[in-house]
Design a protein around this motif. Structure first.
Motif, PDB file in Angstrom:
ATOM      1  N   GLU A 100       0.738  -1.512   0.038  1.00 22.39           N
ATOM      2  CA  GLU A 100       0.161   0.198   0.047  1.00 22.39           C
ATOM      3  C   GLU A 100       1.006   1.614   0.215  1.00 22.39           C
ATOM      4  O   GLU A 100       1.028   2.124  -0.772  1.00 22.39           O
ATOM      5  N   ALA A 101       1.887   1.251   0.904  1.00 25.14           N
ATOM      6  CA  ALA A 101       2.744   1.818   0.655  1.00 25.14           C
ATOM      7  C   ALA A 101       3.731   2.463  -0.860  1.00 25.14           C
ATOM      8  O   ALA A 101       3.824   3.700  -1.063  1.00 25.14           O
ATOM      9  N   THR A 102       4.240   1.434  -0.914  1.00 28.24           N
ATOM     10  CA  THR A 102       5.094   1.225  -3.060  1.00 28.24           C
ATOM     11  C   THR A 102       3.697   2.109  -3.470  1.00 28.24           C
ATOM     12  O   THR A 102       3.553   3.391  -4.540  1.00 28.24           O
ATOM     13  N   GLY A 103       2.502   1.583  -3.026  1.00 26.48           N
ATOM     14  CA  GLY A 103       1.511   1.930  -4.718  1.00 26.48           C
ATOM     15  C   GLY A 103       0.986   3.275  -4.166  1.00 26.48           C
ATOM     16  O   GLY A 103       1.296   4.565  -5.204  1.00 26.48           O
ATOM     17  N   GLN A 104       0.767   3.835  -2.521  1.00 30.22           N
ATOM     18  CA  GLN A 104       0.838   5.539  -3.207  1.00 30.22           C
ATOM     19  C   GLN A 104       2.234   6.143  -3.107  1.00 30.22           C
ATOM     20  O   GLN A 104       1.801   7.582  -3.629  1.00 30.22           O
ATOM     21  N   LEU A 105       3.751   5.653  -2.992  1.00 32.39           N
ATOM     22  CA  LEU A 105       4.521   6.210  -3.268  1.00 32.39           C
ATOM     23  C   LEU A 105       4.358   6.607  -4.806  1.00 32.39           C
ATOM     24  O   LEU A 105       5.047   7.669  -5.852  1.00 32.39           O
ATOM     25  N   ALA A 106       4.310   5.409  -5.418  1.00 33.44           N
ATOM     26  CA  ALA A 106       4.848   6.102  -6.787  1.00 33.44           C
ATOM     27  C   ALA A 106       3.572   6.418  -7.343  1.00 33.44           C
ATOM     28  O   ALA A 106       3.819   7.196  -8.436  1.00 33.44           O
ATOM     29  N   GLY A 107       1.737   5.669  -6.490  1.00 31.59           N
ATOM     30  CA  GLY A 107       0.932   7.559  -7.140  1.00 31.59           C
ATOM     31  C   GLY A 107       1.961   8.777  -6.905  1.00 31.59           C
ATOM     32  O   GLY A 107       1.386   9.527  -8.227  1.00 31.59           O
TER      33      GLY A 107
ATOM     34  N   SER B 202      19.423  16.972  11.562  1.00 32.59           N
ATOM     35  CA  SER B 202      19.760  16.060  10.973  1.00 32.59           C
ATOM     36  C   SER B 202      19.859  16.639   8.824  1.00 32.59           C
ATOM     37  O   SER B 202      18.992  17.499   8.896  1.00 32.59           O
ATOM     38  N   LEU B 203      20.365  16.004   8.057  1.00 37.07           N
ATOM     39  CA  LEU B 203      20.940  17.499   6.920  1.00 37.07           C
ATOM     40  C   LEU B 203      20.582  15.605   5.755  1.00 37.07           C
ATOM     41  O   LEU B 203      21.844  14.969   6.069  1.00 37.07           O
ATOM     42  N   VAL B 204      20.215  16.234   4.493  1.00 37.62           N
ATOM     43  CA  VAL B 204      20.985  15.320   3.205  1.00 37.62           C
ATOM     44  C   VAL B 204      20.758  15.491   2.053  1.00 37.62           C
ATOM     45  O   VAL B 204      19.413  16.685   2.179  1.00 37.62           O
ATOM     46  N   SER B 205      21.838  15.935   1.044  1.00 35.95           N
ATOM     47  CA  SER B 205      21.599  16.644   0.146  1.00 35.95           C
ATOM     48  C   SER B 205      21.977  15.888  -0.760  1.00 35.95           C
ATOM     49  O   SER B 205      22.830  15.108  -0.855  1.00 35.95           O
ATOM     50  N   THR B 206      20.868  15.710  -2.109  1.00 41.82           N
ATOM     51  CA  THR B 206      21.201  14.836  -3.332  1.00 41.82           C
ATOM     52  C   THR B 206      21.328  16.001  -4.062  1.00 41.82           C
ATOM     53  O   THR B 206      21.162  16.417  -4.736  1.00 41.82           O
ATOM     54  N   ALA B 207      22.646  15.207  -5.119  1.00 44.78           N
ATOM     55  CA  ALA B 207      23.044  16.570  -5.908  1.00 44.78           C
ATOM     56  C   ALA B 207      22.196  16.154  -7.213  1.00 44.78           C
ATOM     57  O   ALA B 207      21.447  15.217  -7.595  1.00 44.78           O
ATOM     58  N   LEU B 208      21.738  17.285  -7.306  1.00 42.48           N
ATOM     59  CA  LEU B 208      21.246  17.898  -8.989  1.00 42.48           C
ATOM     60  C   LEU B 208      22.193  17.625 -10.084  1.00 42.48           C
ATOM     61  O   LEU B 208      24.178  18.233 -10.282  1.00 42.48           O
ATOM     62  N   LEU B 209      21.981  17.063 -11.345  1.00 45.47           N
ATOM     63  CA  LEU B 209      22.316  16.461 -12.598  1.00 45.47           C
ATOM     64  C   LEU B 209      23.080  17.802 -13.103  1.00 45.47           C
ATOM     65  O   LEU B 209      22.009  18.310 -13.365  1.00 45.47           O
ATOM     66  N   PRO B 210      24.399  17.908 -13.835  1.00 49.48           N
ATOM     67  CA  PRO B 210      24.609  18.791 -14.423  1.00 49.48           C
ATOM     68  C   PRO B 210      24.396  18.741 -15.642  1.00 49.48           C
ATOM     69  O   PRO B 210      24.046  17.839 -15.892  1.00 49.48           O
TER      70      PRO B 210
ATOM     71  N   GLN C  66      15.340   4.642   4.109  1.00 46.66           N
ATOM     72  CA  GLN C  66      14.486   4.297   3.151  1.00 46.66           C
ATOM     73  C   GLN C  66      14.000   5.513   2.085  1.00 46.66           C
ATOM     74  O   GLN C  66      14.263   6.261   0.874  1.00 46.66           O
ATOM     75  N   ASP C  67      14.196   6.640   3.012  1.00 44.96           N
ATOM     76  CA  ASP C  67      13.679   8.422   2.398  1.00 44.96           C
ATOM     77  C   ASP C  67      14.693   8.462   1.814  1.00 44.96           C
ATOM     78  O   ASP C  67      14.932   9.783   0.792  1.00 44.96           O
ATOM     79  N   ARG C  68      16.017   8.273   1.828  1.00 47.67           N
ATOM     80  CA  ARG C  68      17.092   8.748   0.996  1.00 47.67           C
ATOM     81  C   ARG C  68      17.184   8.491  -0.695  1.00 47.67           C
ATOM     82  O   ARG C  68      17.324   9.151  -1.235  1.00 47.67           O
ATOM     83  N   ASP C  69      16.713   6.750  -0.604  1.00 44.72           N
ATOM     84  CA  ASP C  69      16.299   6.896  -1.692  1.00 44.72           C
ATOM     85  C   ASP C  69      15.480   7.686  -2.126  1.00 44.72           C
ATOM     86  O   ASP C  69      15.420   7.049  -3.410  1.00 44.72           O
ATOM     87  N   VAL C  70      14.237   7.897  -1.568  1.00 44.11           N
ATOM     88  CA  VAL C  70      12.995   8.425  -2.336  1.00 44.11           C
ATOM     89  C   VAL C  70      13.771   9.445  -3.229  1.00 44.11           C
ATOM     90  O   VAL C  70      13.705  10.642  -3.927  1.00 44.11           O
TER      91      VAL C  70
ATOM     92  N   LEU D 278      16.609  10.789  -3.789  1.00 46.85           N
ATOM     93  CA  LEU D 278      17.532  10.350  -5.005  1.00 46.85           C
ATOM     94  C   LEU D 278      17.019  10.610  -6.091  1.00 46.85           C
ATOM     95  O   LEU D 278      16.979  10.804  -7.422  1.00 46.85           O
ATOM     96  N   LEU D 279      15.313   9.728  -5.980  1.00 52.44           N
ATOM     97  CA  LEU D 279      14.652   9.285  -7.526  1.00 52.44           C
ATOM     98  C   LEU D 279      14.451  11.239  -7.308  1.00 52.44           C
ATOM     99  O   LEU D 279      14.329  11.867  -8.929  1.00 52.44           O
ATOM    100  N   LEU D 280      13.834  11.975  -6.782  1.00 58.54           N
ATOM    101  CA  LEU D 280      12.897  13.383  -6.753  1.00 58.54           C
ATOM    102  C   LEU D 280      14.529  14.008  -7.476  1.00 58.54           C
ATOM    103  O   LEU D 280      14.137  14.663  -8.460  1.00 58.54           O
ATOM    104  N   ALA D 281      15.630  13.920  -6.625  1.00 56.24           N
ATOM    105  CA  ALA D 281      16.467  14.453  -7.537  1.00 56.24           C
ATOM    106  C   ALA D 281      16.858  14.300  -9.202  1.00 56.24           C
ATOM    107  O   ALA D 281      16.701  15.446  -9.531  1.00 56.24           O
ATOM    108  N   THR D 282      16.357  13.375  -9.312  1.00 54.19           N
ATOM    109  CA  THR D 282      17.061  12.545 -10.855  1.00 54.19           C
ATOM    110  C   THR D 282      15.517  13.112 -11.993  1.00 54.19           C
ATOM    111  O   THR D 282      15.974  13.592 -12.678  1.00 54.19           O
TER     112      THR D 282
END
Length: 249
Positions: free
Chosen positions: A14-21, A130-138, A162-166, A168-172
């Motif tokens: 259910e969580a995966t489906g919500q995230l996909a949506g 806490s801080l997480v920074s994900t690179a935006l592709l140049p 698991q949120d850091r993996d998300v 990465l997708l958001l940054a992509t």
């Protein structure tokens, strides 16, 4: 045990489906964005909604001269935290935003992190741990501008793996949307410039024909008359030509 596993798998599905949506909705909104600023604004607010531990979200961009700036944030405090990193030259966002930097830089407890002795305690003093920074592709072409998507949490270890993996997708998503928007903007600009050039040529050609017929001058003399009038009046050549053609109406 089997009932527990079944319930866990159901919840996970259910969580995966919500995230996909949520990602589908984000993709659609990014494709509808009309500018780079609009893209980045949608990304930061989508990140705050999708990532549970995200209290603040911002975007760092690196300009051609190497300077960092924050064009979009969900709260002014996020920009203040970014500015601390720019000033000290240390922190996750400046590391991830550099073209040769890591894909992701993070700290689970800024107040205790020895890597950033000035920024870490300053951020903790403002209530963020806490801080997480994900690179935006140049960009693929020179100059290769780069950046980072930054997520701040008030809690130590507030952004788990698991949120850091998300992220990465958001940054992509953000990187691709920005690249697409820039390409569209540049393409539209070139098209507009071409149309303007063609319109100017047509207007000047018509004005030259009118002057040639009225004054019995050559094409070169007609153009020289238009050019001198443009310089004397400090008016664009196209506007002078349009005035000549309008005199026939």
């Amino acid at each position: 045990m089997s009932l527990f596993l079944g319930a866990w798998e159901c919840g996970l599905s259910e969580a995966t489906g919500q995230l996909a949506g949520q990602f589908v909705a984000l993709t659609r909104s990014l494709l509808d964005s009309g500018s780079v600023g609009d893209v980045l604004e949608r990304v930061v607010y989508a990140t705050r909604e999708i990532v549970p531990g995200a209290d603040l979200v911002s975007v760092t961009l690196r300009s051609e001269d190497g300077a960092f700036h924050t064009p979009v944030e969900t709260d002014q405090v996020a920009s203040d935290l970014d500015q601390l990193q720019y000033r000290f030259g240390e922190g996750a966002c400046v590391e991830a935003a550099r073209p040769a930097g890591p894909a992701m830089a993070a700290s689970d407890d800024l107040g205790e992190d020895p890597r950033w002795p000035r920024f870490g305690p300053a951020a903790a003093a403002l209530g963020f741990r806490s801080l997480v920074s994900t690179a935006l592709l140049p960009e693929a072409t020179s100059p290769q501008l780069s950046g980072a998507l930054n997520v701040y949490s008030r809690r130590p270890r507030g952004i788990p793996q698991q949120d850091r993996d998300v992220l990465l997708l958001l940054a992509t998503h953000a990187s691709l949307a920005v690249a697409t928007t820039q390409a569209v903007t540049k393409g539209e600009l070139r098209e507009a410039q071409l149309r303007e050039a063609l319109d100017s040529r047509d207007a000047i050609g018509q004005a030259k024909g009118i002057l040639m017929a009225r004054r019995g001058v050559s094409p070169e003399e007609a153009f020289d008359l238009l050019r001198r009038t443009s310089q004397e009046l400090n008016v664009k050549l196209r506007e002078v030509a349009e005035s000549v053609t309008a005199s026939l109406d």
